[in-house]
Write an enzyme that holds these catalytic residues in place. Structure first.
Site, mmCIF file in Angstrom:
data_model
loop_
_atom_site.group_PDB
_atom_site.id
_atom_site.type_symbol
_atom_site.label_atom_id
_atom_site.label_comp_id
_atom_site.label_asym_id
_atom_site.label_seq_id
_atom_site.Cartn_x
_atom_site.Cartn_y
_atom_site.Cartn_z
ATOM 1 N N ASN A 294 42.348 39.472 31.617
ATOM 2 C CA ASN A 294 40.894 39.663 31.629
ATOM 3 C C ASN A 294 40.352 39.733 30.207
ATOM 4 O OD1 ASN A 294 42.305 42.151 31.650
ATOM 5 N ND2 ASN A 294 40.505 43.274 32.304
ATOM 6 N N GLU B 180 36.904 40.727 28.387
ATOM 7 C CA GLU B 180 35.601 41.374 28.598
ATOM 8 C C GLU B 180 34.628 41.021 27.479
ATOM 9 O OE1 GLU B 180 36.451 45.531 29.349
ATOM 10 O OE2 GLU B 180 37.314 45.039 31.313
ATOM 11 N N CYS C 11 37.660 37.505 34.697
ATOM 12 C CA CYS C 11 38.879 38.093 35.260
ATOM 13 C C CYS C 11 40.120 37.303 34.831
ATOM 14 C CB CYS C 11 38.829 38.061 36.777
ATOM 15 S SG CYS C 11 37.594 39.121 37.511
ATOM 16 N N GLU D 272 42.602 36.298 36.645
ATOM 17 C CA GLU D 272 42.976 35.211 37.558
ATOM 18 C C GLU D 272 42.284 33.911 37.185
ATOM 19 O OE1 GLU D 272 42.033 38.260 38.236
ATOM 20 O OE2 GLU D 272 42.576 38.910 40.243
ATOM 21 N N CYS E 274 39.378 39.924 43.048
ATOM 22 C CA CYS E 274 37.974 40.131 43.420
ATOM 23 C C CYS E 274 37.466 38.922 44.204
ATOM 24 C CB CYS E 274 37.127 40.361 42.164
ATOM 25 S SG CYS E 274 36.704 38.853 41.289
#
Ligand code: THU
Length: 163
Positions: free
Chosen positions: A62, A64, A73, A75, A112
């Site tokens: 991830n 940010e 994210c 993934e 998510c």
């Protein structure tokens, strides 16, 4: 009117030692990728590893941003870089894990909603299921046969591809 039911089965392992060597290898890559997270706001470090049909493993973490929604994210970082580096090659599997600087992550980390949608796009593209391997920092491991199980009745409109 007819009532419909949706059910799915998945495997739960007590530890990663019980996994097949291929799943364990992918999870180990995801665990290493955790260290590359840039997560100064959540202090939650997620690692993901994607196995491609040509054997390549691509990892992500991830990333940010101080404008929070601009981050991404683990993934999708892994998946998009894997797809960009291997156009036309199917995605076979993805392993996801996390570590927090603030609490022990003892439950499997599940993707998510946006990541589920992104993963299912690559299943549609190759018409092959993507195997999903989930773990926390410690604890049980889940393996799931394909993203359709985690995102039933997902948005699909093949007509959008026709232009
Ligand atoms: N995060 C992921 O990387 N993957 C998920 O599936 C859920 C959440 C990240 C986003 C954010 O950087 C941090 O975890 C806390 O939500």
């Amino acid at each position: 009117m007819e009532q419909k039911h949706h059910a799915f089965s998945y495997l739960e392992y007590d530890s990663m030692e019980e996994l097949s060597s291929s799943d364990r290898e992918l999870l180990e890559f995801a665990k290493k990728a955790v260290d590359t997270a840039y997560s100064p706001y959540s202090h939650y470090k997620v690692g993901a590893a994607v196995r491609m049909g040509n054997g390549q493993i691509v990892t992500g973490s991830n990333q940010e941003n101080m404008a929070f929604p601009s981050g991404l994210c683990a993934e999708r970082v892994a998946l998009f870089s894997a797809a960009a580096a291997n156009p036309g090659i199917p995605v076979k599997a993805i392993a996801i894990t996390a570590r927090s600087l603030q609490f022990p992550v003892t439950n499997p980390v599940t993707p998510c909603g946006s990541c589920r949608q992104a993963i299912i796009e690559y299943e549609m593209l190759s018409r092959e299921k993507i195997r999903i391997i989930l773990m926390g920092e410690t604890g049980k491991v889940l393996t799931i046969g394909g993203m359709e199980d985690l995102l039933p009745l997902s948005f699909k409109e093949e007509g959008l591809k026709k232009l």
